[in-house]
Motif scaffolding. Structure first.
Motif, PDB file in Angstrom:
ATOM      1  N   THR A  14      -5.506  -6.065   3.446  1.00 44.94           N
ATOM      2  CA  THR A  14      -6.761  -5.419   4.096  1.00 44.94           C
ATOM      3  C   THR A  14      -7.824  -6.530   3.518  1.00 44.94           C
ATOM      4  OG1 THR A  14      -6.432  -4.000   5.484  1.00 44.94           O
ATOM      5  CG2 THR A  14      -8.468  -5.092   5.657  1.00 44.94           C
TER       6      THR A  14
ATOM      7  N   TYR B  67      -0.971  -3.825  11.524  1.00 46.51           N
ATOM      8  CA  TYR B  67      -2.403  -3.414  12.384  1.00 46.51           C
ATOM      9  C   TYR B  67      -1.915  -2.891  13.373  1.00 46.51           C
ATOM     10  CZ  TYR B  67      -4.157  -5.241   7.676  1.00 46.51           C
ATOM     11  OH  TYR B  67      -4.079  -5.119   6.841  1.00 46.51           O
TER      12      TYR B  67
ATOM     13  N   ASN C 244     -11.423  -3.546   7.930  1.00 38.65           N
ATOM     14  CA  ASN C 244     -12.377  -3.079   7.048  1.00 38.65           C
ATOM     15  C   ASN C 244     -12.056  -2.348   6.345  1.00 38.65           C
ATOM     16  OD1 ASN C 244     -14.209  -0.870   6.475  1.00 38.65           O
ATOM     17  ND2 ASN C 244     -15.118  -1.224   8.437  1.00 38.65           N
TER      18      ASN C 244
ATOM     19  N   ASP D 279     -10.468   1.279   4.768  1.00 36.08           N
ATOM     20  CA  ASP D 279      -8.697   1.676   4.724  1.00 36.08           C
ATOM     21  C   ASP D 279      -8.634   1.639   3.611  1.00 36.08           C
ATOM     22  OD1 ASP D 279      -7.988  -0.966   4.815  1.00 36.08           O
ATOM     23  OD2 ASP D 279      -6.526  -1.164   6.834  1.00 36.08           O
TER      24      ASP D 279
ATOM     25  N   LEU E 268      -0.935   6.766  13.071  1.00 38.62           N
ATOM     26  CA  LEU E 268      -1.512   6.606  11.706  1.00 38.62           C
ATOM     27  C   LEU E 268      -0.173   6.666  10.690  1.00 38.62           C
ATOM     28  CD1 LEU E 268      -4.454   7.181  11.111  1.00 38.62           C
ATOM     29  CD2 LEU E 268      -4.269   4.849  10.859  1.00 38.62           C
TER      30      LEU E 268
ATOM     31  N   ASN F 253     -17.104  -4.414  11.441  1.00 40.61           N
ATOM     32  CA  ASN F 253     -15.311  -4.873  10.401  1.00 40.61           C
ATOM     33  C   ASN F 253     -15.492  -6.544  10.856  1.00 40.61           C
ATOM     34  OD1 ASN F 253     -14.743  -1.743  10.480  1.00 40.61           O
ATOM     35  ND2 ASN F 253     -13.021  -2.559  12.182  1.00 40.61           N
TER      36      ASN F 253
ATOM     37  N   SER G 139      -6.959  -0.463   1.763  1.00 37.50           N
ATOM     38  CA  SER G 139      -5.377  -0.721   1.788  1.00 37.50           C
ATOM     39  C   SER G 139      -5.708  -2.836   0.920  1.00 37.50           C
ATOM     40  CB  SER G 139      -4.641  -1.491   3.128  1.00 37.50           C
ATOM     41  OG  SER G 139      -3.839  -2.910   2.836  1.00 37.50           O
TER      42      SER G 139
ATOM     43  N   ASP H 245       0.853  -1.079  -0.243  1.00 37.79           N
ATOM     44  CA  ASP H 245      -0.333  -0.180  -0.141  1.00 37.79           C
ATOM     45  C   ASP H 245       1.244   1.761   0.305  1.00 37.79           C
ATOM     46  OD1 ASP H 245      -2.608  -0.881   0.330  1.00 37.79           O
ATOM     47  OD2 ASP H 245      -1.959  -2.268   1.890  1.00 37.79           O
TER      48      ASP H 245
END
Length: 293
Positions: free
Chosen positions: A262, A238, A254, A257, A286, A199, A259, A51
């Motif tokens: 993810t 994470y 979730n 985000d 972040l 989530n 990603s 990402d």
């Protein structure tokens, strides 16, 4: 014994003046630096999240920029502009050192980035900077990397001394997967009182059945995947979810985000799925916010 040599006052001043002049092109320089580094060290490219490596056009920049470059340039240029007062950026350095430890970054990985940084500055400035200035940049980077190495060495040792502590990556498997509904009180972006966010909660346990180090609220782990659809090995951090129980690490995911890591996990990871995780490090942050500091 310290792992670094502090540049002279004259070298610090040379770097400060040039760093202030180059600040508008800092992210461009960092992106080029990583391009050069990966050309020479392709095996290390997977240490960064897929990402963070995507190039995107940024207003005011002639070239497309990666998020990794935005984060890195904010820290490096902030340091180079004020090397005499490293305490002013210590909080950022602590967060970076913790994230490096979660990725198992080791000292031998640093010198190549320093060479690539100086080469990128030389190319972007088209030879306008003298060799004295470039040499000062090399010494400034060596100072910065030495500070990080010192911090990371201490963090690794602290982790080794913890009950059930480990350094590097450990094999885990997905033991349980469920959905968690977050109310508006948990989600400040919800548009109405009737809305909620779903989530996916994933609970991972060690493949060897061993106990895990305890963690505190806000700490995170680094997840390591090796999947062909993600171009091989990639990593992503994470934040750990819930209270520590020393039996499992729980992650709340979730797709919002953005990603690709993810999204892959939500779509493809089911009970029994195996991957690798680091020990807990740091505190919630972040890293993208560093790019706007």
């Amino acid at each position: 014994m310290s792992a670094y040599c502090v540049p002279t006052d004259e070298e610090m001043e040379l770097v400060r003046i040039s760093a202030e002049a180059l600040a508008p092109r800092a992210a461009e320089i960092a992106t080029l630096m990583y391009d050069k580094f990966y050309e020479r060290n392709s095996d290390l490219m997977n240490l960064w999240s897929a990402d963070f490596l995507k190039k995107k056009p940024i207003a005011g920049c002639a070239a497309s920029i990666t998020l990794q470059a935005q984060v890195q340039s904010a820290v490096v240029f902030g340091f180079m502009k004020d090397m005499k007062h490293t305490e002013r950026i210590k909080a950022d350095l602590d967060r970076i050192a913790a994230k490096h430890c979660s990725r198992h970054i080791v000292p031998k990985m640093y010198p190549g980035l320093g060479v690539a940084l100086v080469d990128a500055i030389r190319e972007v400035t088209e030879g306008e900077l003298s060799e004295d200035v470039l040499d000062a940049w090399a010494k400034g980077y060596a100072y910065l990397s030495g500070l990080l190495i010192e911090m990371e060495t201490q963090m690794y040792e602290e982790e080794r001394q913890k009950e059930n502590g480990f350094v590097g990556f450990k094999a885990f498997q997905l033991a349980k997967r469920s959905e968690v509904q977050l109310s508006n009180g948990d989600d400040s972006d919800a548009e109405s009182d009737d809305e909620s966010e779903i989530n996916v909660l994933m609970e991972f346990v060690p493949v060897d059945g061993g106990a895990l180090p305890a963690y505190s609220g806000g700490q995170y782990v680094c997840l390591r995947l090796d999947e062909e659809t993600l171009n091989g090995i990639t990593h992503r951090n994470y934040t750990l979810w819930g209270e520590s129980n020393q039996r499992s690490f729980r992650l709340s995911l979730n797709k919002m985000d953005g990603s690709i890591v993810t999204a892959f996990l939500i779509d493809h990871a089911h009970e029994g799925y195996e991957l690798k995780l680091s020990a807990p490090f740091g505190s919630f942050l972040l890293m993208e916010t560093l790019a706007s500091n």
